[in-house]
Design an enzyme around this catalytic site. Structure first.
Site, PDB file in Angstrom:
ATOM      1  N   PRO A 171      -1.194   4.722   1.799  1.00 37.10           N
ATOM      2  CA  PRO A 171      -0.026   4.194   1.087  1.00 37.10           C
ATOM      3  C   PRO A 171       1.018   3.539   1.978  1.00 37.10           C
ATOM      4  O   PRO A 171       1.850   2.781   1.495  1.00 37.10           O
ATOM      5  CB  PRO A 171       0.548   5.432   0.408  1.00 37.10           C
ATOM      6  N   ASP A 228      -4.447  -7.045   2.640  1.00 30.73           N
ATOM      7  CA  ASP A 228      -3.755  -7.189   1.364  1.00 30.73           C
ATOM      8  C   ASP A 228      -2.320  -7.644   1.606  1.00 30.73           C
ATOM      9  O   ASP A 228      -1.730  -7.383   2.668  1.00 30.73           O
ATOM     10  CB  ASP A 228      -3.724  -5.847   0.619  1.00 30.73           C
ATOM     11  N   LYS A 270      -1.325 -13.960  -2.107  1.00 29.06           N
ATOM     12  CA  LYS A 270      -1.306 -13.711  -3.552  1.00 29.06           C
ATOM     13  C   LYS A 270       0.124 -13.734  -4.068  1.00 29.06           C
ATOM     14  O   LYS A 270       0.946 -12.900  -3.698  1.00 29.06           O
ATOM     15  CB  LYS A 270      -1.971 -12.368  -3.871  1.00 29.06           C
ATOM     16  N   GLY A 313      -4.010   1.660   0.141  1.00 30.50           N
ATOM     17  CA  GLY A 313      -4.509   2.844  -0.556  1.00 30.50           C
ATOM     18  C   GLY A 313      -5.982   3.055  -0.300  1.00 30.50           C
ATOM     19  O   GLY A 313      -6.439   3.103   0.841  1.00 30.50           O
ATOM     20  N   ASP A 314      -6.750   3.189  -1.366  1.00 34.53           N
ATOM     21  CA  ASP A 314      -8.196   3.365  -1.287  1.00 34.53           C
ATOM     22  C   ASP A 314      -8.878   2.106  -1.835  1.00 34.53           C
ATOM     23  O   ASP A 314      -8.444   1.562  -2.853  1.00 34.53           O
ATOM     24  CB  ASP A 314      -8.630   4.583  -2.109  1.00 34.53           C
ATOM     25  N   MET A 363       0.328  -0.113 -11.594  1.00 37.74           N
ATOM     26  CA  MET A 363       0.549  -1.478 -12.088  1.00 37.74           C
ATOM     27  C   MET A 363       1.022  -1.489 -13.549  1.00 37.74           C
ATOM     28  O   MET A 363       0.449  -2.158 -14.401  1.00 37.74           O
ATOM     29  CB  MET A 363      -0.733  -2.307 -11.937  1.00 37.74           C
TER      30      MET A 363
END
Length: 340
Positions: free
Chosen positions: A78, A101, A123, A155-156, A234
């Site tokens: 995280p 990311d 993004k 995260g994962d 989300m």
């Protein structure tokens, strides 16, 4: 205004949607870029970020034996360095190229060796699919050159992170990814906010779900169960649409809930409230990504709202653990021989 319209054209957004999307676009630009970079951004930088650079993937590029290229899908946790696995750290330190990311916290990016190439996903609103394909194409191109690639995911990799889709893409192109798990914020956030996801005689089920599915459509929401903790990822930007759907399925307005932003990061924020007050509270305090919502009778087992208070805000991550992260960062730098 003309420059903004040019960027909107790159989003393939109809002009009728311009006014509706402009404020959201600007707010997300502010959220995604570090403060020290915001003053240097110009509109041409943003415009270029929305273009899929097909010319980068020129077919004339020299291709090296596929067997030499390797890729790993790595969960970075995280945000806290202390929650990064040794396996992830090993992959980061041995990578030629890291594809990260957009929301990977800065403290994780800071431990990437200086001589390792880093590409951060571009993004933004209206460009998510193009940016994702750009990332995949860039990874494949470098795999064909025989490079060692790390796809660094928050995260994962397999918890609402397109990890399965990316695995299939690279595997179908002849490169079977290595998968290394990461601590998902869905399970870390309850810990840092003192919420036991299970508790004897109270909670014996945990459910992780998304509030928003493909193309921004609402997800499929579960019926309320008093013995279950539900974590929504989300979801908060569409909570005004989601809440009525939950109430239809037996959820109670006085149910304790908790919002956690940037779990385990120095600027972590926890907001405790009830389901019925959630829309108003989100409007009052505002929400920063990444954030999630924890719901259920577990939310007020250890920490309760003060009497007659609509909500409570708690700022910052545990100071002792922050100091631990700083010490761990120094250890990593020493082990890397100054490469970080």
């Amino acid at each position: 205004m003309e420059n903004v319209l040019e960027v909107e054209d790159n989003f393939n957004v109809n002009n009728n949607d311009l006014n509706l999307k402009k404020s959201r676009w600007l707010s997300q630009i502010i959220e995604y870029y570090p403060i020290n970079k915001l003053s240097k951004i110009c509109i041409s930088d943003l415009s270029d970020s929305y273009k899929v650079e097909n010319d980068t993937f020129n077919e004339k590029e020299e291709v090296v034996d596929k067997k030499k290229g390797t890729i790993s899908l790595i969960g970075s946790g995280p945000g806290s360095i202390s929650m990064l696995t040794i396996g992830a750290l090993n992959e980061i330190y041995n990578a030629d190229l890291i594809l990260a990311d957009k929301l990977i916290p800065q403290q994780i990016l800071d431990i990437i060796p200086k001589n390792t190439e880093l590409f951060i996903a571009r993004k933004f609103p209206g460009n998510a699919d193009n940016a994702q394909q750009e990332l995949l194409n860039l990874g494949l191109l470098n795999l064909q050159k025989g490079k060692r690639i790390v796809r660094l995911k928050q995260g994962d990799p397999f918890i609402f992170g397109r990890g399965g889709e990316e695995y299939l893409f690279f595997n179908d192109n002849g490169f079977k990814p290595l998968i290394l798990p990461g601590l998902t914020s869905a399970l870390v956030a309850p810990i840092v906010s003192s919420i036991p996801t299970t508790h004897r005689d109270v909670i014996d089920q945990v459910l992780i779900c998304t509030g928003v599915g493909k193309n921004g459509k609402l997800g499929s929401f579960p019926k309320f169960k008093s013995n279950r903790t539900v974590i929504f990822l989300m979801s908060l930007k569409k909570i005004a649409d989601i809440l009525p759907e939950l109430l239809k399925k037996g959820w109670f307005e006085n149910l304790a809930v908790c919002i956690v932003e940037k779990a385990s990061c120095p600027d972590q924020r926890i907001i405790r409230t009830t389901l019925g007050c959630l829309i108003d509270v989100v409007e009052i305090v505002g929400i920063r990504p990444p954030s999630l919502l924890i719901t259920g009778n577990s939310c007020d087992l250890l920490c309760k709202l003060p009497p007659n208070e609509k909500y409570k805000v708690e700022e910052g991550y545990n100071e002792t653990l922050q100091q631990f992260d700083h010490g761990l960062n120094d250890i990593i730098k020493n082990l890397s021989g100054g490469l970080v």
